[in-house]
Design a protein around this motif. Structure first.
Motif, PDB file in Angstrom:
ATOM      1  N   ILE A   1     144.996  82.445  56.314  1.00  0.00           N
ATOM      2  CA  ILE A   1     143.799  82.408  55.729  1.00  0.00           C
ATOM      3  C   ILE A   1     142.669  83.330  56.393  1.00  0.00           C
ATOM      4  CG2 ILE A   1     141.622  81.139  55.192  1.00  0.00           C
ATOM      5  CD1 ILE A   1     144.250  79.990  53.816  1.00  0.00           C
ATOM      6  N   PHE A   2     142.172  84.414  55.859  1.00  0.00           N
ATOM      7  CA  PHE A   2     141.346  85.309  56.384  1.00  0.00           C
ATOM      8  C   PHE A   2     139.790  84.663  55.883  1.00  0.00           C
ATOM      9  CE2 PHE A   2     138.355  88.863  56.615  1.00  0.00           C
ATOM     10  CZ  PHE A   2     138.532  89.352  57.910  1.00  0.00           C
ATOM     11  N   VAL A   3     139.050  84.424  56.955  1.00  0.00           N
ATOM     12  CA  VAL A   3     137.722  83.913  56.770  1.00  0.00           C
ATOM     13  C   VAL A   3     136.572  84.961  57.416  1.00  0.00           C
ATOM     14  CG1 VAL A   3     136.186  81.916  57.169  1.00  0.00           C
ATOM     15  CG2 VAL A   3     138.554  81.597  56.643  1.00  0.00           C
ATOM     16  N   ALA A   4     135.641  85.218  56.737  1.00  0.00           N
ATOM     17  CA  ALA A   4     134.729  86.161  57.125  1.00  0.00           C
ATOM     18  C   ALA A   4     133.316  85.586  56.932  1.00  0.00           C
ATOM     19  CB  ALA A   4     134.851  87.484  56.582  1.00  0.00           C
TER      20      ALA A   4
ATOM     21  N   GLY B   1     130.445  99.543  59.215  1.00  0.00           N
ATOM     22  CA  GLY B   1     131.928  99.504  58.903  1.00  0.00           C
ATOM     23  C   GLY B   1     133.035  99.609  59.848  1.00  0.00           C
ATOM     24  N   GLN B   2     132.850  99.670  61.193  1.00  0.00           N
ATOM     25  CA  GLN B   2     133.605  99.924  62.291  1.00  0.00           C
ATOM     26  C   GLN B   2     134.334  98.379  62.458  1.00  0.00           C
ATOM     27  OE1 GLN B   2     131.043 101.704  64.775  1.00  0.00           O
ATOM     28  NE2 GLN B   2     132.668 103.208  65.412  1.00  0.00           N
ATOM     29  N   VAL B   3     135.568  98.245  62.822  1.00  0.00           N
ATOM     30  CA  VAL B   3     136.378  96.975  62.875  1.00  0.00           C
ATOM     31  C   VAL B   3     136.567  96.665  64.368  1.00  0.00           C
ATOM     32  CG1 VAL B   3     138.048  95.367  62.181  1.00  0.00           C
ATOM     33  CG2 VAL B   3     136.956  97.054  60.464  1.00  0.00           C
TER      34      VAL B   3
ATOM     35  N   TYR C   1     136.107  97.015  55.541  1.00  0.00           N
ATOM     36  CA  TYR C   1     134.889  96.663  55.640  1.00  0.00           C
ATOM     37  C   TYR C   1     134.318  96.574  54.068  1.00  0.00           C
ATOM     38  CZ  TYR C   1     129.777  96.645  56.186  1.00  0.00           C
ATOM     39  OH  TYR C   1     128.582  96.349  56.072  1.00  0.00           O
ATOM     40  N   ALA C   2     134.638  97.506  53.378  1.00  0.00           N
ATOM     41  CA  ALA C   2     134.399  97.640  52.007  1.00  0.00           C
ATOM     42  C   ALA C   2     134.596  96.520  51.075  1.00  0.00           C
ATOM     43  CB  ALA C   2     134.720  98.973  51.473  1.00  0.00           C
ATOM     44  N   GLU C   3     135.810  95.778  51.492  1.00  0.00           N
ATOM     45  CA  GLU C   3     136.630  94.757  50.647  1.00  0.00           C
ATOM     46  C   GLU C   3     135.713  93.393  51.094  1.00  0.00           C
ATOM     47  OE1 GLU C   3     140.760  94.647  50.736  1.00  0.00           O
ATOM     48  OE2 GLU C   3     140.794  96.940  50.092  1.00  0.00           O
TER      49      GLU C   3
END
Length: 647
Positions: free
Chosen positions: A78-81, A14-16, A108-110
């Motif tokens: 736009i956020f794209v993952a 979950g680290q960014v 990370y959870a979202e």
């Protein structure tokens, strides 16, 4: 306009990791080897919908669970993952998208899947305002839908590409990519407009409709000859299929004397009013199959009987042969014993064989005399052959002959049944042929009923031809070619003017891009030289920079639907060793000056652009000059890298 605000990585815990970039600017990430710089192009391309994840296997793929980009598309963020591939997989279809006027990097959870790769590519293609070019049928127009994935060939220059003297564009050496670049580049340059694409699609549809209408008119015209050539042809087909009437058969030598139209109507009426007697003339196939099965079973029974009789006859023949052999041996034995009659019957002390007197051997003489006497009692004859065995052998021989005769009869019956089945098949085939001919006759007679269908069909065909001619006049492949050449001419002028600012050979000669060969040419006084014919790796790097910066200058100035960024991976690699620190005067002055001039050209040319675009550079070099340091976004040395040490 589509540019990258941030490159974002999520670890499995979950680290960014966030790598911010500036819009409309040159962004340099400098650092040592093996810090993750080269992987940035693969990460960006994967997030923009590439089919497979090309990120090099190692620490990055072991620690990253999601790759992400924060994009700026006009006034929209736009956020794209995209999720990292699972173990053993090449890609993942799980994509998270969030959009708005301002979008924050989510925790990370979202980050959970909201779409797939196809949905992502379609969304970004629409935001870039890429028109649908699918199914076009005009020379010079792409024959498939142009999407963001086709624009990707002009966005990256990876480390092994920017120094290549053979290939100019990203992934150019892969199958089908070269052809895609040739077909789509005129569109991205603007030589093919959205209106051209729309007209081309209309032309494609009209051509199809004209072809169908023309076929309908031809069929109606063929049917409308009213007893002419087509009618005579149909009469000939009817005769060949066994449908011709008595009149047509009588006048076959003079077809012109026959009223073809009336004859065809008679044939059709007779056929329609004649009951189908085929079922009475032809036995059902099921009966044929059952009869054939019975004959085959009978054949097998006969074969078994014959085989059994033959086996029994062979056994009896063996017994009889053995008896005859025994009789011959017995006769010979009797002949050998005939001398026994010469032995005298009187019991004397003399030898019974030679008659001489023998003293002291009375017992032996007695035993010999008794033995010879017993031999004389052997039967003088043996029983002859058994009459019953001979009768049985004769009976078996007759049974075998009967089986052979029965087998011949059975074979004849099977052959007759096969001939009957063949006749049935021929009759069935003839019926199919007759049905097809009758169908053509029926269609022909319907068309002869009046001229109205033909007249309406001709009107429709003429109207479609007028529409097609009008549509084709609105677009011309020659016009597209001229537009393309005109745009390339201006790009060539720009590249030629820029080449004087770079330390390359032939910098004073005109430079031009050939999009059919996908190659750069330098027009020297002695003739054109392709890039592979020009020496030095620095020249090859320079030509790659010239082409891609000129293209993006044009894309940005004319608002073409191409993402407004280009990524160069280590343009200094020909000037410095891969593991140098590139700090200050640590490198030879000649190489340093050459590479510094190259970076100064990139930064200054981008700053002078009428409509700025984003340049991202992954680099080993790190110059102390302020103009370079102003562009550095991160420095990956002394343990700092793309992946944090605590991941």
């Amino acid at each position: 306009m589509m540019q990258i605000r941030e490159i974002v990585l999520y670890s499995w815990t979950g680290q960014v990791r966030r790598l911010p970039l500036k819009l409309d600017s040159v962004n340099i990430i400098t650092g040592d080897s093996a810090t993750g710089k080269t992987a940035l192009t693969d990460i960006i391309d994967y997030c923009l919908g590439r089919g497979e994840c090309a990120v090099p296997r190692g620490r990055i793929t072991q620690t990253v669970s999601w790759y992400a980009l924060l994009l700026q598309v006009g006034g929209l963020q736009i956020f794209v993952a995209r999720q990292a591939p699972e173990e053993g997989a090449q890609s993942s279809q799980r994509v998270f998208v969030r959009q708005g006027a301002t979008v924050k990097v989510p925790p990370y959870a979202e980050v959970t899947p909201t779409t797939n790769v196809e949905g992502l590519v379609n969304l970004l293609s629409r935001l870039l305002k890429l028109p649908d070019t699918g199914n076009a049928d005009l020379r010079g127009i792409p024959n498939y839908t142009v999407t963001l994935r086709h624009a990707a060939f002009f966005l990256y220059q990876q480390q092994d590409e920017i120094i290549s003297r053979q290939r100019l564009f990203h992934r150019q050496g892969e199958p089908f990519v070269s052809n895609s670049i040739r077909e789509t580049l005129p569109f991205f340059l603007g030589a093919i407009t959205a209106d051209d694409v729309s007209v081309a699609r209309r032309i494609s549809a009209l051509r199809k409709r004209v072809k169908e209408a023309g076929k309908e008119v031809a069929e109606l015209e063929a049917a409308a000859d009213r007893g002419g050539t087509r009618a005579q042809q149909l009469l000939a087909e009817a005769a060949g299929a066994g449908l011709a009437t008595l009149n047509s058969g009588a006048d076959r030598g003079n077809p012109g004397s026959v009223d073809a139209l009336a004859e065809l109507r008679t044939i059709l009426a007779l056929r329609q009013n004649t009951p189908d007697e085929s079922s009475e003339l032809i036995r059902p196939q099921s009966d044929d199959r059952s009869t054939r099965q019975l004959l085959l079973e009978e054949r097998e029974h006969i074969r078994r009987r014959s085989k059994l009789a033959q086996s029994s006859l062979e056994s009896i023949s063996t017994v009889l042969s053995d008896r005859r052999s025994f009789e011959r041996e017995a006769a010979e034995h009797r002949a050998r014993l005939a001398f026994v009659k010469l032995v005298p019957d009187a019991a004397t002390a003399d030898c019974p064989l030679c008659g001489s007197h023998v003293d002291g051997h009375a017992e032996e003489v007695l035993e010999l005399r008794e033995h010879l006497t017993s031999l004389s009692h052997v039967p003088q004859s043996l029983p002859s052959e058994s009459p019953r065995l001979r009768e049985l052998a004769d009976s078996l021989t007759r049974e075998i002959e009967e089986c052979q005769q029965a087998m011949r009869i059975n074979s004849a019956q099977l052959a007759a049944l096969e001939r009957a089945s063949e006749r049935e098949r021929e009759l069935s085939l003839q019926e199919n042929v007759q049905a097809a001919v009758l169908g053509r006759i029926d269609f022909y007679l319907e068309g002869v009923g009046g001229d109205e269908p033909l007249r309406l069909a001709k009107q429709q065909l003429e109207a479609l031809r007028v529409q097609l001619e009008a549509a084709e006049s609105g677009i011309d492949s020659e016009v597209i070619r001229d537009r393309t050449l005109s745009i390339l001419s201006r790009l060539n002028q720009l590249m030629t003017s820029w080449s004087t600012q770079l330390p390359i050979e032939h910098s004073a000669d005109p430079v031009r891009l050939d999009i059919q060969k996908l190659q750069v040419f330098v027009d020297t006084p002695t003739g054109p030289l392709a890039m592979p014919q020009v020496g030095s790796g620095q020249s090859w790097v320079a030509y790659h920079l010239l082409v891609h910066m000129a293209l993006h200058e044009w894309f940005a100035a004319h608002r073409r639907p191409v993402p407004s960024f280009v990524f160069f991976d280590q343009p200094s690699q020909v000037g410095f060793p891969a593991d140098s620190e590139y700090r200050g005067g640590n490198s030879p002055s000649g190489d340093r000056d050459t590479i510094a001039a190259t970076f100064r050209f990139i930064i200054e040319s981008a700053a002078r652009s009428e409509r700025p675009y984003q340049i991202i550079i992954a680099e080993h070099a790190d110059f102390d000059e302020q103009w370079f340091q102003d562009c550095v976004r991160e420095r990956w040395r002394d343990g700092r890298a793309l992946i944090p040490q605590d991941w």
